[in-house]
Scaffold this motif. Structure first.
Motif, PDB file in Angstrom:
ATOM      1  N   CYS A 272      68.424   3.560  30.219  1.00  0.00           N
ATOM      2  CA  CYS A 272      68.992   4.790  29.683  1.00  0.00           C
ATOM      3  C   CYS A 272      68.023   5.938  29.967  1.00  0.00           C
ATOM      4  O   CYS A 272      66.859   5.893  29.539  1.00  0.00           O
ATOM      5  CB  CYS A 272      69.246   4.659  28.180  1.00  0.00           C
ATOM      6  N   LEU A 273      68.512   6.951  30.687  1.00  0.00           N
ATOM      7  CA  LEU A 273      67.683   8.084  31.083  1.00  0.00           C
ATOM      8  C   LEU A 273      68.047   9.311  30.265  1.00  0.00           C
ATOM      9  O   LEU A 273      69.215   9.551  29.961  1.00  0.00           O
ATOM     10  CB  LEU A 273      67.883   8.376  32.580  1.00  0.00           C
ATOM     11  N   ASP A 274      67.032  10.094  29.901  1.00  0.00           N
ATOM     12  CA  ASP A 274      67.266  11.302  29.119  1.00  0.00           C
ATOM     13  C   ASP A 274      68.059  12.321  29.939  1.00  0.00           C
ATOM     14  O   ASP A 274      67.794  12.536  31.123  1.00  0.00           O
ATOM     15  CB  ASP A 274      65.918  11.908  28.695  1.00  0.00           C
ATOM     16  N   ILE A 275      69.055  12.951  29.307  1.00  0.00           N
ATOM     17  CA  ILE A 275      69.829  14.018  29.940  1.00  0.00           C
ATOM     18  C   ILE A 275      69.123  15.344  29.670  1.00  0.00           C
ATOM     19  O   ILE A 275      68.864  15.692  28.522  1.00  0.00           O
ATOM     20  CB  ILE A 275      71.274  14.066  29.396  1.00  0.00           C
ATOM     21  N   ASP A 276      68.797  16.092  30.723  1.00  0.00           N
ATOM     22  CA  ASP A 276      68.186  17.420  30.558  1.00  0.00           C
ATOM     23  C   ASP A 276      69.313  18.430  30.362  1.00  0.00           C
ATOM     24  O   ASP A 276      69.881  18.964  31.312  1.00  0.00           O
ATOM     25  CB  ASP A 276      67.344  17.772  31.783  1.00  0.00           C
ATOM     26  N   GLU A 277      69.655  18.671  29.085  1.00  0.00           N
ATOM     27  CA  GLU A 277      70.774  19.554  28.784  1.00  0.00           C
ATOM     28  C   GLU A 277      70.558  20.959  29.331  1.00  0.00           C
ATOM     29  O   GLU A 277      71.515  21.662  29.688  1.00  0.00           O
ATOM     30  CB  GLU A 277      70.997  19.632  27.266  1.00  0.00           C
ATOM     31  N   CYS A 278      69.299  21.402  29.400  1.00  0.00           N
ATOM     32  CA  CYS A 278      69.007  22.756  29.885  1.00  0.00           C
ATOM     33  C   CYS A 278      69.354  22.901  31.364  1.00  0.00           C
ATOM     34  O   CYS A 278      69.693  23.997  31.828  1.00  0.00           O
ATOM     35  CB  CYS A 278      67.531  23.082  29.660  1.00  0.00           C
ATOM     36  N   VAL A 279      69.267  21.802  32.127  1.00  0.00           N
ATOM     37  CA  VAL A 279      69.609  21.824  33.547  1.00  0.00           C
ATOM     38  C   VAL A 279      71.109  21.625  33.736  1.00  0.00           C
ATOM     39  O   VAL A 279      71.738  22.277  34.579  1.00  0.00           O
ATOM     40  CB  VAL A 279      68.820  20.744  34.314  1.00  0.00           C
ATOM     41  N   VAL A 280      71.693  20.724  32.942  1.00  0.00           N
ATOM     42  CA  VAL A 280      73.123  20.420  33.068  1.00  0.00           C
ATOM     43  C   VAL A 280      73.972  21.642  32.715  1.00  0.00           C
ATOM     44  O   VAL A 280      74.952  21.948  33.391  1.00  0.00           O
ATOM     45  CB  VAL A 280      73.491  19.217  32.174  1.00  0.00           C
ATOM     46  N   ASN A 281      73.598  22.357  31.637  1.00  0.00           N
ATOM     47  CA  ASN A 281      74.367  23.522  31.187  1.00  0.00           C
ATOM     48  C   ASN A 281      73.444  24.737  31.153  1.00  0.00           C
ATOM     49  O   ASN A 281      72.673  24.932  30.218  1.00  0.00           O
ATOM     50  CB  ASN A 281      74.957  23.270  29.795  1.00  0.00           C
ATOM     51  N   ARG A 282      73.505  25.566  32.190  1.00  0.00           N
ATOM     52  CA  ARG A 282      72.633  26.730  32.292  1.00  0.00           C
ATOM     53  C   ARG A 282      72.950  27.808  31.257  1.00  0.00           C
ATOM     54  O   ARG A 282      72.157  28.730  31.046  1.00  0.00           O
ATOM     55  CB  ARG A 282      72.756  27.341  33.697  1.00  0.00           C
ATOM     56  N   LEU A 283      74.116  27.710  30.603  1.00  0.00           N
ATOM     57  CA  LEU A 283      74.496  28.712  29.606  1.00  0.00           C
ATOM     58  C   LEU A 283      73.919  28.400  28.228  1.00  0.00           C
ATOM     59  O   LEU A 283      74.017  29.219  27.317  1.00  0.00           O
ATOM     60  CB  LEU A 283      76.023  28.817  29.522  1.00  0.00           C
ATOM     61  N   LEU A 284      73.325  27.216  28.054  1.00  0.00           N
ATOM     62  CA  LEU A 284      72.707  26.889  26.767  1.00  0.00           C
ATOM     63  C   LEU A 284      71.591  27.876  26.462  1.00  0.00           C
ATOM     64  O   LEU A 284      70.822  28.260  27.347  1.00  0.00           O
ATOM     65  CB  LEU A 284      72.126  25.471  26.800  1.00  0.00           C
ATOM     66  N   CYS A 285      71.514  28.297  25.189  1.00  0.00           N
ATOM     67  CA  CYS A 285      70.445  29.210  24.745  1.00  0.00           C
ATOM     68  C   CYS A 285      70.454  30.507  25.538  1.00  0.00           C
ATOM     69  O   CYS A 285      69.382  31.058  25.848  1.00  0.00           O
ATOM     70  CB  CYS A 285      69.082  28.538  24.859  1.00  0.00           C
ATOM     71  N   ASP A 286      71.647  30.982  25.914  1.00  0.00           N
ATOM     72  CA  ASP A 286      71.731  32.242  26.652  1.00  0.00           C
ATOM     73  C   ASP A 286      71.020  33.338  25.861  1.00  0.00           C
ATOM     74  O   ASP A 286      71.158  33.438  24.638  1.00  0.00           O
ATOM     75  CB  ASP A 286      73.210  32.606  26.860  1.00  0.00           C
ATOM     76  N   HIS A 287      70.227  34.156  26.523  1.00  0.00           N
ATOM     77  CA  HIS A 287      69.377  35.210  25.937  1.00  0.00           C
ATOM     78  C   HIS A 287      68.142  34.625  25.242  1.00  0.00           C
ATOM     79  O   HIS A 287      67.382  35.380  24.625  1.00  0.00           O
ATOM     80  CB  HIS A 287      70.147  36.083  24.932  1.00  0.00           C
ATOM     81  N   GLY A 288      67.915  33.316  25.319  1.00  0.00           N
ATOM     82  CA  GLY A 288      66.749  32.688  24.697  1.00  0.00           C
ATOM     83  C   GLY A 288      66.104  31.681  25.632  1.00  0.00           C
ATOM     84  O   GLY A 288      66.401  31.635  26.829  1.00  0.00           O
TER      85      GLY A 288
END
Length: 324
Positions: A272-288
């Motif tokens: 089981c490999l960790d999913i890098d949510e920041c890479v998968v969804n570039r809109l996460l934490c928009d403006h942050g």
């Protein structure tokens, strides 16, 4: 008298206007100081974030170096196993050539003058002799095995057979010549080594035979994932920690990992490999600032912004309006 009053009022108005200008100037200076303080706070927060990112990069680099050392050790161990396998295969070929030459000589003798070898005294002892044209063969009774000469059968000492009854400790790996991470259950050699040839077995422990070695083929005659008696090996029960960050599901002759939220399985289905949510969804934490953490992620919003759960972004805080 009226003129003096008029002059007095004009002077009073002048003083009030001057005072108003001074108060306005004071307010502007106060606003400038507040803005300067806010800029300093933003700079401090940005510097703090940069320091945290630098620490994370250093930690990641340390982990990569440690992983590189472990991979190097694994490659060295794999090379040693391959060399051992090569030596075993070479020895096997030499023995096979010797047997073929011996058979050719016997066949040549048989062609010159066929005789009934089964008529000889004690031929195929503990078995049945079958005469053939220019040769013979022995069929051994249960509990006996054919001697290397092929002329008689010897008793099998089941107590000394590597897998029949003896149970011992199974280890998850061998690191720098030491067996590490012992499993709780005592198992037979085939239950250990046929589950994974990278394991180690016994007290004192020894590395399991390589997957393509003659010893492995003899021990795991039903194939990897099956014990010597042909039964499926439950890898999940053998090693409860076989699926970090997931749940192990036993399959016939194998297993797979059902991964936790925030993780995904690799191509083998066994990690089981960790999913890098920041890479998968570039809109996460928009403006942050989005930072990946094991199994999840975190958002750091700048001053004047707040994290909104429903959109997973940083939105500007409007006075009098509270974000949810």
């Amino acid at each position: 008298m009226g003129r003096e009053e008029e002059l007095g009022r004009e002077e009073e108005l002048g003083r009030e206007e001057e005072l108003g200008r001074e108060e306005e100037l004071g307010r502007e200076e106060e606003l400038e100081r507040e803005e300067e303080l806010e800029r300093e706070e933003v700079l401090e927060r940005e510097e703090e974030l940069e320091r945290e990112e630098e620490l994370e990069r250093e930690e990641e680099l340390g982990r990569e170096e440690e992983l590189g050392r472990e991979e190097e050790l694994e490659r060295e161990e794999e090379l040693e196993r391959e060399e051992e396998l090569g030596r075993e295969e070479e020895l096997g070929r030499e023995e096979e050539l010797g047997r073929e030459e011996e058979l050719e000589r016997e066949e040549e003798l048989g062609r010159e003058e066929d005789h009934d070898e089964c008529a000889a005294t004690n031929m195929c002892l503990n078995g049945m002799c079958i005469n053939e044209d220019g040769s013979f063969k022995c069929v051994c009774k249960p509990g006996f095995t054919l001697n290397s000469s092929g002329r008689y059968c010897t008793d099998i000492d089941e107590c000394q057979t590597p897998d029949t009854h003896m149970r011992s400790t199974c280890y998850a790996a061998v690191r720098r010549g030491l067996c590490v991470r012992a499993f709780q259950r005592a198992v037979t050699k085939s239950q250990c080594c046929c589950a994974n040839p990278d394991y180690a077995f016994g007290e004192p422990c020894h590395p399991c035979p390589g997957k393509h070695s003659v010893e492995f083929q003899a021990l795991c005659s039903s194939g990897a994932g099956f014990s010597a008696d042909g039964k499926d090996i439950n890898e999940c029960a053998l090693d409860p920690d076989i699926c970090p960050n997931g749940v192990c599901e036993n399959l016939r002759g194998s297993f797979r990992c059902v991964c936790n939220s925030g993780y995904e399985s690799d191509q083998s289905g066994r990690n089981c490999l960790d999913i890098d949510e920041c890479v998968v969804n570039r809109l996460l934490c928009d403006h942050g600032l989005c930072r990946n953490v094991p199994g999840s992620y975190s958002c750091t919003c700048p001053a004047g912004y707040s994290f909104r759960l429903d959109t997973e972004t940083c939105e500007e805080v409007t006075p009098g309006k509270q974000l949810t």
